[in-house]
Design an enzyme around this catalytic site. Sequence first.
Site, PDB file in Angstrom:
ATOM      1  N   PRO A  37       0.994  -1.156   0.144  1.00 35.91           N
ATOM      2  CA  PRO A  37      -0.012   0.282  -0.036  1.00 35.91           C
ATOM      3  C   PRO A  37       0.842   1.379  -0.071  1.00 35.91           C
ATOM      4  O   PRO A  37       0.427   2.168  -0.556  1.00 35.91           O
ATOM      5  CB  PRO A  37      -0.805  -0.053   1.221  1.00 35.91           C
ATOM      6  CG  PRO A  37      -0.893  -1.591   1.363  1.00 35.91           C
ATOM      7  CD  PRO A  37       0.370  -2.028   1.229  1.00 35.91           C
ATOM      8  N   TYR A  38       1.935   1.055   0.604  1.00 35.95           N
ATOM      9  CA  TYR A  38       2.953   2.417   0.687  1.00 35.95           C
ATOM     10  C   TYR A  38       3.403   2.604  -0.691  1.00 35.95           C
ATOM     11  O   TYR A  38       3.447   3.698  -1.148  1.00 35.95           O
ATOM     12  CB  TYR A  38       3.845   2.180   1.632  1.00 35.95           C
ATOM     13  CG  TYR A  38       4.932   2.954   1.700  1.00 35.95           C
ATOM     14  CD1 TYR A  38       5.032   4.430   2.222  1.00 35.95           C
ATOM     15  CD2 TYR A  38       6.404   3.005   1.204  1.00 35.95           C
ATOM     16  CE1 TYR A  38       6.027   5.426   2.223  1.00 35.95           C
ATOM     17  CE2 TYR A  38       7.465   3.689   0.922  1.00 35.95           C
ATOM     18  CZ  TYR A  38       7.196   5.105   1.683  1.00 35.95           C
ATOM     19  OH  TYR A  38       8.317   6.000   1.787  1.00 35.95           O
TER      20      TYR A  38
END
Length: 216
Positions: free
Chosen positions: A132-133
């Site tokens: 997700p980062y």
Amino acid sequence: MEALDMKVFVIGAHGNVGRLLVQQLKEKGDEVVAGIRKPEQAHEFSDMGIETAEFDLLGRPEEMGVLLDGFDAVVFTAGSGGKTGDDMTLLIDLDGAVKSMQAAEIAGVKRYVMVSAMHAEDRNRWGDQIRPYYVAKFYADEWLRHRTTLDYTILEPGALTFDEPTGQISTDDLEGGRIARADVAAAAVAVLHEPATIKRTIPMKAGDTPIEAAIR
């Protein structure tokens, strides 16, 4: 010829890279304001003689723009830290970053440096643990490149460490790259003072070339 001293606003100044960056900017002679999230974070910077401003990445770009008025450059080093869930990664690392770009444009600040992540532009190289980062960094960087008129530089450091700085980096042969946070901060200072880095994306890891030479 070395660029003149600058007035720089650091977003995410209380983070591990941000604290080092504001200190290095001050040591170089730049005027720096530390953008912080909570008022109780201010004392660390006041002890160093560094001015602070509360900067809410969950707020509106127009509100942020007021705080950026009169600055020569903005450096984005903020991050959710992966500790508060994917929702905050979306709100801080992606939308917060984009709103800070919009705020810079509202304030008329042209120079913008983004601290991103190595291989953020290549989905095939993203690790599953912090995927997700990487998603957030991918789209924030794309917005910066293609949806703004900012004089940007995107720094893509490898895995961040707390090692002692070496003052040296490599911008090629980047497999398995690691880099000390202090060297990332030094690279951000260097690109601010090197106009040739405008509109450039610079991957980097620990290496054997002095930072300013590697940046040039």
